[in-house]
Design an enzyme around this catalytic site. Structure first.
Site, PDB file in Angstrom:
ATOM      1  CE  LYS A  20      -2.949  -2.749  -0.385  1.00  0.00           C
ATOM      2  NZ  LYS A  20      -3.429  -2.967  -1.741  1.00  0.00           N
ATOM      3  CB  THR A  21       4.281   1.926  -0.188  1.00  0.00           C
ATOM      4  OG1 THR A  21       4.808   0.867  -0.936  1.00  0.00           O
ATOM      5  CG2 THR A  21       4.249   1.805   1.465  1.00  0.00           C
ATOM      6  CD1 TRP A  25       1.214   5.814 -10.594  1.00  0.00           C
ATOM      7  CD2 TRP A  25       1.585   6.644  -8.707  1.00  0.00           C
ATOM      8  NE1 TRP A  25       1.626   6.861 -10.853  1.00  0.00           N
ATOM      9  CE2 TRP A  25       1.615   7.645  -9.841  1.00  0.00           C
ATOM     10  CE3 TRP A  25       1.880   7.080  -7.425  1.00  0.00           C
ATOM     11  CZ2 TRP A  25       2.000   9.021  -9.509  1.00  0.00           C
ATOM     12  CZ3 TRP A  25       1.997   8.384  -7.123  1.00  0.00           C
ATOM     13  CH2 TRP A  25       2.252   9.357  -8.298  1.00  0.00           C
ATOM     14  CG  HIS A  87       4.361  -6.724  -0.971  1.00  0.00           C
ATOM     15  ND1 HIS A  87       4.291  -5.254  -1.486  1.00  0.00           N
ATOM     16  CD2 HIS A  87       2.908  -6.848  -1.323  1.00  0.00           C
ATOM     17  CE1 HIS A  87       3.408  -4.927  -2.075  1.00  0.00           C
ATOM     18  NE2 HIS A  87       2.389  -5.844  -1.809  1.00  0.00           N
ATOM     19  NE  ARG A 109       0.164   6.615   0.148  1.00  0.00           N
ATOM     20  CZ  ARG A 109      -1.037   6.101  -0.110  1.00  0.00           C
ATOM     21  NH1 ARG A 109      -1.060   4.976  -0.183  1.00  0.00           N
ATOM     22  NH2 ARG A 109      -1.852   7.043  -0.494  1.00  0.00           N
ATOM     23  CE1 TYR A 180       0.880   6.565  -4.085  1.00  0.00           C
ATOM     24  CE2 TYR A 180       0.405   8.759  -2.911  1.00  0.00           C
ATOM     25  CZ  TYR A 180       0.013   7.755  -3.728  1.00  0.00           C
ATOM     26  OH  TYR A 180      -1.373   7.760  -4.133  1.00  0.00           O
ATOM     27  NE  ARG A 246      -8.197   3.916   0.381  1.00  0.00           N
ATOM     28  CZ  ARG A 246      -8.369   4.928   1.276  1.00  0.00           C
ATOM     29  NH1 ARG A 246      -9.586   5.320   1.524  1.00  0.00           N
ATOM     30  NH2 ARG A 246      -7.459   5.492   1.804  1.00  0.00           N
ATOM     31  N   GLY A 248      -5.874   7.439  -3.620  1.00  0.00           N
ATOM     32  CA  GLY A 248      -4.658   8.121  -4.313  1.00  0.00           C
ATOM     33  C   GLY A 248      -4.241   9.250  -3.971  1.00  0.00           C
TER      34      GLY A 248
HETATM   35  P1  PAP Z   1      -0.230  -3.164  -3.330  1.00  0.00           P
HETATM   36  O1  PAP Z   1       0.946  -2.975  -2.507  1.00  0.00           O
HETATM   37  O2  PAP Z   1      -1.212  -4.198  -2.597  1.00  0.00           O
HETATM   38  O3  PAP Z   1      -0.164  -3.655  -4.609  1.00  0.00           O
HETATM   39  P2  PAP Z   1      -0.763  -0.550  -3.614  1.00  0.00           P
HETATM   40  O4  PAP Z   1      -0.780  -0.294  -5.052  1.00  0.00           O
HETATM   41  O5  PAP Z   1       0.804  -0.045  -3.145  1.00  0.00           O
HETATM   42  O6  PAP Z   1      -1.167  -1.931  -2.979  1.00  0.00           O
HETATM   43  O7  PAP Z   1      -1.393   0.563  -2.851  1.00  0.00           O
HETATM   44  C1  PAP Z   1      -2.475   1.018  -3.199  1.00  0.00           C
HETATM   45  C2  PAP Z   1      -2.753   2.455  -2.817  1.00  0.00           C
HETATM   46  O8  PAP Z   1      -1.996   3.073  -4.140  1.00  0.00           O
HETATM   47  C3  PAP Z   1      -4.187   2.995  -2.647  1.00  0.00           C
HETATM   48  O9  PAP Z   1      -3.904   4.221  -1.975  1.00  0.00           O
HETATM   49  P3  PAP Z   1      -5.114   4.773  -1.163  1.00  0.00           P
HETATM   50  O10 PAP Z   1      -5.626   3.635  -0.242  1.00  0.00           O
HETATM   51  O11 PAP Z   1      -4.709   5.686  -0.209  1.00  0.00           O
HETATM   52  O12 PAP Z   1      -6.082   5.531  -1.933  1.00  0.00           O
HETATM   53  C4  PAP Z   1      -4.185   3.349  -4.068  1.00  0.00           C
HETATM   54  O13 PAP Z   1      -5.287   4.543  -4.310  1.00  0.00           O
HETATM   55  C5  PAP Z   1      -2.926   4.046  -4.682  1.00  0.00           C
HETATM   56  N1  PAP Z   1      -2.887   4.024  -6.236  1.00  0.00           N
HETATM   57  C6  PAP Z   1      -3.157   2.860  -6.961  1.00  0.00           C
HETATM   58  N2  PAP Z   1      -2.862   3.181  -8.276  1.00  0.00           N
HETATM   59  C7  PAP Z   1      -2.451   4.488  -8.265  1.00  0.00           C
HETATM   60  C8  PAP Z   1      -2.118   5.511  -8.964  1.00  0.00           C
HETATM   61  N3  PAP Z   1      -2.017   5.087 -10.353  1.00  0.00           N
HETATM   62  N4  PAP Z   1      -1.567   6.743  -8.826  1.00  0.00           N
HETATM   63  C9  PAP Z   1      -1.692   7.002  -7.363  1.00  0.00           C
HETATM   64  N5  PAP Z   1      -1.929   6.383  -6.569  1.00  0.00           N
HETATM   65  C10 PAP Z   1      -2.474   5.053  -6.813  1.00  0.00           C
END
Ligand code: PAP
Length: 286
Positions: A20-21, A25, A87, A109, A180, A246, A248
């Site tokens: 979730k960092t 993206w 991870h 992040r 991030y 979510r 972002g």
């Molecule tokens: P993971 O480690 O399980 O793959 P990861 O993608 O790191 O998850 O984390 C998801 C977060 O990145 C979400 O943040 P939030 O809950 O604070 O909203 C998600 O919204 C955000 N995210 C996914 N795609 C993007 C993007 N293209 N640009 C910016 N933030 C993004």
């Protein structure tokens, strides 16, 4: 399994992160950068595939058996550069990743946004697998306490970040450390940095044609979130594809946590990061 059996190629590119960092993206940006000569921009595979289907997770998609996660048919037949993510903590990386010429891109992040993002992701997954009568909602407060105390599937958050941070200082050509928040603030220079790090710098002509901006736009959460492929469907019985997108935003965590939680986390962060040269903006509830 992954630790014992994975043989990295010198050309492999491995995204490492605490969950979730910004993994999703960075997966989309990296994929778009290294494949930019293969597809016209309106035919990018990112328009038809979730980023997690294009960059495989080593400990689950590639080697895991626990549940269906996107996995390649033949690892050895994937074209170079192969893109993966993991991870796991730096100290647990397989020897082959450390000793080969492959490169690692770590995304970090701030802990407040990370813990809140993880909470909502896990809540969604729990709701999916448990019957309504069995679902007892964990409170954000309890979830925060576990995270704060380092009780976390991938190990304590700060140890994860610091492990990769120190390695990036020691081996700067091998490991690129990203934040991030920096990517959000200045995507252009970070996308350039990413391309240079993986040996695919943008030419002056590409720059003048706006290729960098096109990649940023393609990979923006606004764009990816609205694509049909990311809006519907599941990876397994646990995870909806949409749950990776979510809000972002930077600063959402501080707004969802109490002032006391924010203060404690910021204090812990200062204590843990002291002397490392690493910092995250101390986000408060302004
Ligand atoms: P993971 O480690 O399980 O793959 P990861 O993608 O790191 O998850 O984390 C998801 C977060 O990145 C979400 O943040 P939030 O809950 O604070 O909203 C998600 O919204 C955000 N995210 C996914 N795609 C993007 C993007 N293209 N640009 C910016 N933030 C993004």
């Amino acid at each position: 399994m992954f630790q014992r059996h994975f043989h990295a190629r010198d050309t492999d590119l491995i995204i490492a992160s605490h969950p979730k960092t910004g993994t999703t993206w960075l997966k989309s940006l990296l994929f778009a950068i290294v494949n930019r000569f293969k597809h016209p921009k309106n035919e990018s595979p990112l328009l038809k595939h979730h980023p997690h289907e294009l960059v495989y997770r080593l400990e689950q998609g590639v080697y895991g058996e626990a549940f269906e996660y996107p996995r390649p048919q033949h690892l050895n037949e994937l074209p170079s550069p192969r893109l993966f993510n993991t991870h796991i903590a730096y100290i647990s990386l397989p020897e082959s990743i450390l000793s080969s010429g492959c490169r690692v891109l770590y995304i970090s992040r701030n802990p407040l946004d990370t813990v809140v993002s993880l909470y909502y992701f896990i809540l969604d997954a729990m709701k999916k697998i448990l019957h309504e009568e069995d679902f007892i909602k964990t409170s954000l407060k309890d979830f925060f306490e576990d995270f704060y105390n380092g009780r976390n599937t991938n190990g304590p958050f700060f140890e994860h970040v610091i492990g990769y941070w120190k390695a990036s200082l020691e081996y700067p050509d091998k490991l690129l450390f990203l934040k991030y928040e920096d990517l959000k603030k200045d995507p252009v220079s970070h996308v350039k940095k990413l391309a240079e790090f993986v040996g695919e710098p943008f030419s002056p002509q590409e720059e003048s044609e706006g290729v960098i901006q096109d990649i940023i736009q393609l990979c923006s959460i606004k764009n990816l979130k609205e694509l049909e492929v990311n809006k519907s469907g599941v990876f397994s019985k646990h995870y909806d594809k949409k749950s990776y997108f979510r809000k972002g935003e930077v600063g959402d965590g501080a707004h969802q946590l109490t002032p006391n939680m924010v203060e404690r986390m910021n204090n812990l962060m200062q204590e843990k990061l002291e002397g490392t040269g690493l910092s995250f903006e101390c986000i408060s509830q302004s």
